[in-house]
Design a protein around this motif. Sequence first.
Motif, PDB file in Angstrom:
ATOM      1  N   GLU B  76      50.821  -8.620  71.231  1.00 21.86           N
ATOM      2  CA  GLU B  76      51.496  -8.277  72.480  1.00 21.86           C
ATOM      3  C   GLU B  76      51.685  -6.759  72.616  1.00 21.86           C
ATOM      4  N   ARG B  79      48.401  -5.487  73.767  1.00 20.77           N
ATOM      5  CA  ARG B  79      48.098  -5.881  75.138  1.00 20.77           C
ATOM      6  C   ARG B  79      48.934  -5.096  76.143  1.00 20.77           C
ATOM      7  N   GLU B  80      50.196  -4.874  75.797  1.00 19.45           N
ATOM      8  CA  GLU B  80      51.077  -4.196  76.745  1.00 19.45           C
ATOM      9  C   GLU B  80      51.045  -2.675  76.596  1.00 19.45           C
ATOM     10  N   LEU B 158      44.555  -8.333  64.502  1.00 14.01           N
ATOM     11  CA  LEU B 158      43.108  -8.315  64.711  1.00 14.01           C
ATOM     12  C   LEU B 158      42.714  -8.395  66.188  1.00 14.01           C
ATOM     13  N   GLN B 162      47.354 -13.125  72.294  1.00 15.21           N
ATOM     14  CA  GLN B 162      48.275 -13.964  71.518  1.00 15.21           C
ATOM     15  C   GLN B 162      47.679 -15.334  71.247  1.00 15.21           C
ATOM     16  N   ILE B 163      46.991 -15.865  72.236  1.00 14.00           N
ATOM     17  CA  ILE B 163      46.455 -17.224  72.096  1.00 14.00           C
ATOM     18  C   ILE B 163      45.380 -17.253  71.016  1.00 14.00           C
ATOM     19  N   VAL B 164      44.521 -16.250  71.037  1.00 10.43           N
ATOM     20  CA  VAL B 164      43.479 -16.201  69.998  1.00 10.43           C
ATOM     21  C   VAL B 164      44.120 -16.024  68.628  1.00 10.43           C
ATOM     22  N   LEU B 168      43.696 -18.845  65.784  1.00  7.66           N
ATOM     23  CA  LEU B 168      43.034 -18.523  64.508  1.00  7.66           C
ATOM     24  C   LEU B 168      43.997 -18.684  63.323  1.00  7.66           C
ATOM     25  N   ARG B 240      43.120   4.182  64.511  1.00  8.68           N
ATOM     26  CA  ARG B 240      43.142   5.643  64.561  1.00  8.68           C
ATOM     27  C   ARG B 240      41.734   6.227  64.443  1.00  8.68           C
ATOM     28  N   ARG B 242      38.656   4.163  64.865  1.00  6.79           N
ATOM     29  CA  ARG B 242      37.560   3.410  65.470  1.00  6.79           C
ATOM     30  C   ARG B 242      37.109   4.047  66.767  1.00  6.79           C
TER      31      ARG B 242
END
Lengths: 545, 242
Positions: B76, B79-80, B158, B162-164, B168, B240, B242
């Motif tokens: 989250e 995402r946010e 990773l 959230q759903i993934v 997993l 940092r 990638r």
Amino acid sequence: MRDDSIILTRSDIGQFASIAFALFALIAALSYFYAGEVRPHTLVLIALAALSLIAWALITPSEFVGFFTGRQARRGTVAVFSSVLVIGIISMAYLYVERQVIAYDLTETREFTLSDSTARIIERLPRDLRIIGFYSAENIAVREMDDQFWRQYEVLSAGRIQRIYIDPVEQPAVAETYGAQDGDIFIAFVDDNGEIIPQSISYVPMIDKHERDMSLAINRLLQEGSFAAFFDISHGQRSLRDTSSGGLSIAGELLGLNGWRVVEFDLQELVANDQPIPDEASVVVLSRPRQPFAPATIDAIDDYLRRGGSLFIMADPVFADSGFLLEDSAFNTYLWESWGIRALDAVVVELLPGLDNPSPLDVVSIQIFDSPITANVNLPDEPDSYAMFRLARALEISNTPPVNNGRAVLSSNMSYAETDLVALGLRDEYDFDEGEDLPGPHTLVGFAVDAETNGRIVLVGDSDFATDGQIGAPPGNAQLFFGSLNWLTEFEERITFGFQPSAIAPPTIFISPSQLDQVSFFVIFLVPGLVLLLGAGMWFYRSRR
Amino acid sequence: MNGVGVIFWREMRGYFTSPYAYLIAAAFLLLAGFFFVSNLWLSVEQTPADPAAIPEFLSFGMIFFAPLLTMRMLAEETREGTMELLLTAPVSDSAIIIGKFLSAWGFYTILLGITASYQIILVNIGAFPDLGKAVAAYIGIWLYGGACLSVGLVYSALTDSQIVAGFLSMATLFLLYLGDNIGLIVADVELARLLRTLTLQGHFSTSFAVGIFRAEDVVFFAGLITAMLFIAIRIVESRRWR
């Protein structure tokens, strides 16, 4: 509005492939180090790692190349290798600690701790021993559970006892040799070359008390043949070779399986030749003799008992004027005067309603006294563990005995002893006659022990309970038979060890329905409900702000 | 390791001010209570109550509860966009991961502590629980839960979904749960044993759950937590460069 849809990009798939490669490669390496060789499953893991690597290279070639060549490569390589290093260190630490076998039994009854008695048994091992367990992959959890115990034997014996496991599915021929099924356990001695001695292979019956079952089995192996039950056959007794329902063949077979030596002997011939009953007889068994004992025979028995011998008498009611152990016979008088126990010329009639006995003449072990003789009779959790006697004689136990004596099994308070054996024997008639018949309860199994000589006697007012037709029906009959022999010969004390706390039946809980309702209300409604209320309150508080 | 405490308290505050966490806690306690009572019903007039009934249930229940507690933690934030703020804050990557993990473990410990108090009920109603076994089972399920949470945290780091992350985590924890049934899918007994050693059940069902405290099991759970947190830190750190 938030978008929770799942989007998998080519990059994500490539990333998963790279993780899969690392995982498979790591597991393959661990598998190799654990097993110490390359096994088929290690090859499968290596193949999966290679496939993942190829997938990674094909799906995201630029990231793949970048991983190994660019800035990402350096940092990525450091990250991967440092992770592998950490996992490797943890794995090594795990393997080291696992081999130290550091375990603490926290149960109150020390269920998983080997007792001092087991230690004493292990001290007496004349040679090294193997515990051989047959477990398939399907039984892996059972094997791991059992292994908790077997590895303690290995540690306690400083390696003299070792455990090996055989997969009966993978090695059916070996399982066949042992006659083993999945989950079976055997023990055997090994020779100086470490080879199992086939003659010593012994099955370990597991009754869910791991230590007790295993230590018993080891002790049986140690004591094989050192306990001998001598069955007299010279007075018309039941025979060990008789496989009919009235024979004792099953009792003899079961004794043999438990490590006993079983011998039939001619007591009259011994007496005629002026020979004593041999010392090697751990117990002399008299199963329903039909003839009265001569004074010389009684003297021979007395001599044997004074030498610390044990006598197991199973006496059926006598419906004739002559027979074994009539109330006024010489042998019965001897038993009364020297041991404080005797048989009465009366048959017990059980009138307690609600019993599972076909007739009032089938007497059940209603009351038992706590003793090794009845250790496994009338068990609270096993309804079939009662003993049943078909036509049982009432016994009398002296309250002022010359030696220690006692009652082991009694009929109910509603029973009585029928003294009119003519009416009972000829016409099957019995009825309580005030003043003639004897009100219950009546002793069905009595015992006596001379503290000075350790001579012991068990007297049972019936012999049918030990016959092939009835020893297993109900199962309590066999338990009474073996319990009697165990006590007579101190088999339990010498062969086995004292009961562990875990062997004692756990206490049963009694909770009223209202108590259960209260507990249900508390843990299912009140506690989660309060948490929900708190949550609602928090939501309300936050929404107002 | 500066900032572990800051992150820990920030997350704990998040739990206690979020109705979502209360819902999870209520569901957790409801199911645990249900299993507790059903075990008690089965024990009446039969055997003493099993003090490991709740831990044994949780060894399965954590497949679902652990992802619920961890799937939001980093996914989250990513995402946010708050992850960038966190990464630029004066706290190390390790502190972020360890602080978040400890807060989840702390929240789980509180829930577990509430169910542990049910043993007092057993003692008071005369149900003869083996308290030694209870202690072993609770220590075991506490470590077991920590391991489950650490696995969930890796997946949360990773991905930004959230759903993934939750799915997993559940899939992985389910595989790690299958230790006692591994023989149903693997015929080779040594391979089955090796795979069982790698599972969570392999270090709980035949040791802690029956009242045995084994050093190797503690090392396994502590090692799994350490390894998962280390990997999660590396994943966060990779943002940092990638």
